[in-house]
Every structure is written in structure tokens, then in C-alpha cells.
Write a protein that holds these residues in place. Structure first.
Motif, PDB file in Angstrom:
ATOM      1  N   TYR A 164       4.863 -41.175 -25.376  1.00 38.87           N
ATOM      2  CA  TYR A 164       6.066 -41.201 -26.188  1.00 38.87           C
ATOM      3  C   TYR A 164       5.842 -42.043 -27.437  1.00 38.87           C
ATOM      4  CZ  TYR A 164       8.502 -39.384 -22.085  1.00 38.87           C
ATOM      5  OH  TYR A 164       8.898 -38.607 -21.025  1.00 38.87           O
TER       6      TYR A 164
ATOM      7  N   ARG B  29      15.159 -43.679 -30.414  1.00 40.80           N
ATOM      8  CA  ARG B  29      14.848 -43.376 -29.023  1.00 40.80           C
ATOM      9  C   ARG B  29      13.395 -42.934 -28.892  1.00 40.80           C
ATOM     10  NH1 ARG B  29      18.981 -38.467 -28.668  1.00 40.80           N
ATOM     11  NH2 ARG B  29      19.754 -39.458 -30.557  1.00 40.80           N
ATOM     12  N   PRO B  30      12.794 -43.104 -27.721  1.00 42.38           N
ATOM     13  CA  PRO B  30      11.447 -42.573 -27.502  1.00 42.38           C
ATOM     14  C   PRO B  30      11.465 -41.046 -27.571  1.00 42.38           C
ATOM     15  CG  PRO B  30      12.035 -44.165 -25.803  1.00 42.38           C
ATOM     16  CD  PRO B  30      13.293 -43.844 -26.553  1.00 42.38           C
TER      17      PRO B  30
ATOM     18  N   LEU C  13       8.941 -37.617 -26.775  1.00 38.31           N
ATOM     19  CA  LEU C  13       7.714 -37.098 -26.182  1.00 38.31           C
ATOM     20  C   LEU C  13       6.844 -36.470 -27.271  1.00 38.31           C
ATOM     21  CD1 LEU C  13       6.220 -36.390 -23.468  1.00 38.31           C
ATOM     22  CD2 LEU C  13       7.367 -34.176 -23.618  1.00 38.31           C
TER      23      LEU C  13
ATOM     24  N   ARG D 242      -1.357 -32.923 -17.565  1.00 42.62           N
ATOM     25  CA  ARG D 242      -1.230 -32.889 -16.116  1.00 42.62           C
ATOM     26  C   ARG D 242      -2.596 -33.153 -15.494  1.00 42.62           C
ATOM     27  NH1 ARG D 242       3.869 -31.176 -14.989  1.00 42.62           N
ATOM     28  NH2 ARG D 242       4.922 -30.218 -16.776  1.00 42.62           N
TER      29      ARG D 242
ATOM     30  N   THR E  89       8.584 -42.570 -12.450  1.00 43.49           N
ATOM     31  CA  THR E  89       7.801 -42.716 -13.677  1.00 43.49           C
ATOM     32  C   THR E  89       7.634 -44.184 -14.010  1.00 43.49           C
ATOM     33  OG1 THR E  89       8.668 -40.620 -14.513  1.00 43.49           O
ATOM     34  CG2 THR E  89       7.632 -42.092 -16.110  1.00 43.49           C
TER      35      THR E  89
ATOM     36  N   TYR F 135      16.710 -32.821 -13.675  1.00 43.74           N
ATOM     37  CA  TYR F 135      16.192 -34.178 -13.536  1.00 43.74           C
ATOM     38  C   TYR F 135      16.728 -35.088 -14.627  1.00 43.74           C
ATOM     39  CZ  TYR F 135      12.804 -37.985 -13.142  1.00 43.74           C
ATOM     40  OH  TYR F 135      12.220 -39.207 -12.998  1.00 43.74           O
TER      41      TYR F 135
ATOM     42  N   GLN G 286      12.056 -47.902 -15.073  1.00 46.53           N
ATOM     43  CA  GLN G 286      12.973 -46.931 -14.502  1.00 46.53           C
ATOM     44  C   GLN G 286      13.934 -47.619 -13.531  1.00 46.53           C
ATOM     45  OE1 GLN G 286      11.217 -43.762 -12.071  1.00 46.53           O
ATOM     46  NE2 GLN G 286      12.402 -42.282 -13.235  1.00 46.53           N
TER      47      GLN G 286
ATOM     48  N   TYR H 293      16.794 -42.511 -10.753  1.00 43.07           N
ATOM     49  CA  TYR H 293      16.623 -41.149 -11.210  1.00 43.07           C
ATOM     50  C   TYR H 293      17.359 -40.198 -10.272  1.00 43.07           C
ATOM     51  CZ  TYR H 293      12.825 -40.937  -7.737  1.00 43.07           C
ATOM     52  OH  TYR H 293      12.085 -40.987  -6.581  1.00 43.07           O
TER      53      TYR H 293
ATOM     54  N   MET I 247      17.211 -36.045  -8.982  1.00 37.57           N
ATOM     55  CA  MET I 247      16.513 -34.762  -9.001  1.00 37.57           C
ATOM     56  C   MET I 247      17.487 -33.601  -9.141  1.00 37.57           C
ATOM     57  SD  MET I 247      13.288 -35.479  -8.713  1.00 37.57           S
ATOM     58  CE  MET I 247      12.520 -33.975  -8.112  1.00 37.57           C
TER      59      MET I 247
ATOM     60  N   ARG J  92      15.003 -34.137 -18.296  1.00 35.74           N
ATOM     61  CA  ARG J  92      13.807 -33.351 -18.567  1.00 35.74           C
ATOM     62  C   ARG J  92      13.769 -32.085 -17.720  1.00 35.74           C
ATOM     63  NH1 ARG J  92       8.963 -34.829 -18.899  1.00 35.74           N
ATOM     64  NH2 ARG J  92       8.230 -32.851 -18.102  1.00 35.74           N
TER      65      ARG J  92
ATOM     66  N   ASN K 182      10.558 -29.007 -16.818  1.00 35.73           N
ATOM     67  CA  ASN K 182       9.114 -29.083 -16.564  1.00 35.73           C
ATOM     68  C   ASN K 182       8.314 -29.269 -17.842  1.00 35.73           C
ATOM     69  OD1 ASN K 182       9.173 -28.935 -13.832  1.00 35.73           O
ATOM     70  ND2 ASN K 182       8.970 -26.717 -13.738  1.00 35.73           N
ATOM     71  N   THR K 183       8.878 -28.841 -18.958  1.00 32.85           N
ATOM     72  CA  THR K 183       8.089 -28.825 -20.186  1.00 32.85           C
ATOM     73  C   THR K 183       8.630 -29.714 -21.286  1.00 32.85           C
ATOM     74  OG1 THR K 183       9.328 -26.893 -20.911  1.00 32.85           O
ATOM     75  CG2 THR K 183       7.241 -26.490 -19.765  1.00 32.85           C
ATOM     76  N   GLU K 184       9.818 -30.220 -21.176  1.00 31.76           N
ATOM     77  CA  GLU K 184      10.352 -31.040 -22.247  1.00 31.76           C
ATOM     78  C   GLU K 184      11.106 -32.227 -21.686  1.00 31.76           C
ATOM     79  OE1 GLU K 184      14.262 -28.116 -22.844  1.00 31.76           O
ATOM     80  OE2 GLU K 184      12.966 -28.600 -24.538  1.00 31.76           O
ATOM     81  N   ALA K 185      11.144 -33.290 -22.481  1.00 33.44           N
ATOM     82  CA  ALA K 185      11.839 -34.505 -22.075  1.00 33.44           C
ATOM     83  C   ALA K 185      12.643 -35.023 -23.262  1.00 33.44           C
ATOM     84  CB  ALA K 185      10.851 -35.566 -21.621  1.00 33.44           C
TER      85      ALA K 185
ATOM     86  N   PHE L 294      15.361 -38.237 -24.557  1.00 35.39           N
ATOM     87  CA  PHE L 294      16.052 -39.496 -24.328  1.00 35.39           C
ATOM     88  C   PHE L 294      17.363 -39.507 -25.104  1.00 35.39           C
ATOM     89  CE2 PHE L 294      13.378 -42.615 -22.111  1.00 35.39           C
ATOM     90  CZ  PHE L 294      12.189 -41.921 -22.024  1.00 35.39           C
TER      91      PHE L 294
END
Lengths: 113, 110
Positions: A36, A43-44, A46, A51, A101, B31, B45, B48, B50, B94, B96-99, B101
Motif C-alpha cells: 500500500y 488513506r492507504p 493498494l 500471491r 492481515t 470482507y 488490525q 475483521y 468475512m 475488499r 479477491n482482487t481489490e481493496a 480503505f
């Protein structure tokens, strides 16, 4: 407990040079490693992720490498620009019935024009 | 526009006075998580989730509660805030592919 160590804490480079930030994780079950970028007061965001089934990933000037055996991963920024100046965080995520995380402490990158 | 929205952005409160920081996302992400950011410690953290009604502790859950009654909302509750909970808080969601904040909530407990 599990942790992620990040080095260096501060990095200063000349515009156009490369920057490398390194992280080491302790939980061998970690399988997802995002990076990040956080600009001052924001904000942070990505910027790239990798993986555990991949050794390297590249997106334009940014690349990430992963060494599962040594449990470390690195962020490489080439041809740095002043707008790359920010704090960069690495993270390691582990699935243990839920996604936990852990972040590194951050690297403050200064790119001098 | 994909968004994670936190409220309030800034809050000053007194020790022991219950407060809630709200977090809402419009991306239908399953998530979601809460972090606190302190100088030299990075992001840690707190909790969280799910999915709806599924929550779990992160690294620093003490003094916090969360709930996930619907997919879009994930409020952070401080039942009895203390000065050591003064921090910058981020909610994140998030796929699977993007996150993403949220914009952060700066909390000061005096």
C-alpha cells in the motif's frame, strides 16, 4: 505472535533512481502479500499485490518479488518520480478460518527532484 | 463510484463515553476490517468480518467491539474509550482482487 518486519524505515533517492523496500514475515501460512502507498494525510491505497504461488509480478514501474523459502518479499520502484514520495506499507495475510492481515511498520520514501 | 465511507472524520471525546464509528461500503464486498494507525507501528488490525454476522478478532481487539448485521455496514464500537485508544482509524473492504480503505477517523480520547 506473528509479525512483519519492514526495512528501511526511511529511504531517500534521487529522481530517476530505483527504490527497494524489503519485508520479512514470520507466518509460513501467509499466502497473500499486498503493498500500500499512503500519501500524507490520505488513506492507504493498494498499489500491487502478489500471491504465494507467484514469484514475481510487475505493473509498469512497480514490481514485487516473493521468496517463500526465505519468507521475504520486496517492492521495487524504478525510474522514481517526486510523486512516488509517500509511506509504503507491506502486509502479509493468512487464512485461518478468516483473513488475518499483519502490516509492516512502513517505509517513508523521499524522491528528490 | 466505489467507496468506503467512515464517519465521523474527526472526534474528540472523554474517557468512558461510549462512541461508535460507522463504516459503509457500496461494493457488495463480503470482507471488511478495521485498523488503527499509530506512528512507528504501521496499521494494526482490530477486527475483521468475512460476511454478515461473521466477525473475528485481529491483532489488537481489546477495548473494541464490532457488528455486521448487514453486508454494507461494519461499525466500530468503543464501549468505554481510554486515552490509549487515541489513534487514526481506518475501515477497509475488499474483494479477491481489490481493496479499499475509508478516509480515516482521527479519534482523540481525553
Amino acid at each position: 505472535g506473528e509479525n512483519v518486519e519492514q526495512h528501511p524505515s526511511t529511504l531517500s533517492v534521487q529522481e530517476g533512481d530505483s527504490a527497494v523496500i524489503k519485508c520479512t514475515y514470520s507466518d509460513s501460512a501467509s499466502n497473500y502479500f499486498p503493498w500500500y502507498k499512503q500519501e500524507l494525510g490520505k488513506r492507504p491505497q493498494l498499489i500491487i499485490d502478489i500471491r504465494s504461488n507467484v514469484g514475481e509480478k510487475k505493473d509498469q514501474r512497480i514490481a514485487v518479488t516473493l521468496n517463500k523459502t526465505a519468507k521475504h518479499f520486496s517492492l521495487h520502484i524504478t525510474e522514481t518520480q517526486p510523486e512516488d514520495s509517500a509511506v509504503y506499507f507491506c502486509a502479509a495475510r493468512t487464512y485461518t478460518g478468516g483473513f488475518k492481515t499483519i502490516f509492516g511498520a512502513g517505509t517513508r520514501l523521499f524522491v528528490k527532484a | 463510484e466505489a467507496q468506503v465511507t467512515q464517519n465521523p472524520r474527526y472526534l474528540i471525546t472523554v474517557t468512558g463515553k461510549k462512541l461508535t464509528v460507522t463504516c459503509s461500503q457500496n461494493m457488495n464486498h463480503e470482507y471488511m476490517s478495521w485498523y488503527r494507525q499509530d506512528p512507528g507501528l504501521g496499521l494494526r488490525q482490530i477486527y475483521y468480518s468475512m460476511n454478515v454476522e461473521v466477525t473475528d478478532k485481529g491483532d489488537v481487539p481489546e477495548g473494541y467491539k464490532v457488528s455486521r448485521k448487514e453486508k454494507r455496514n461494519f461499525p466500530l464500537i468503543l464501549e468505554s474509550p481510554s486515552p490509549n485508544q487515541t489513534s487514526l482509524y481506518f475501515c477497509a473492504s475488499r474483494s479477491n482482487t481489490e481493496a479499499f480503505f475509508g478516509q480515516g477517523t482521527r479519534l482523540t480520547v481525553v
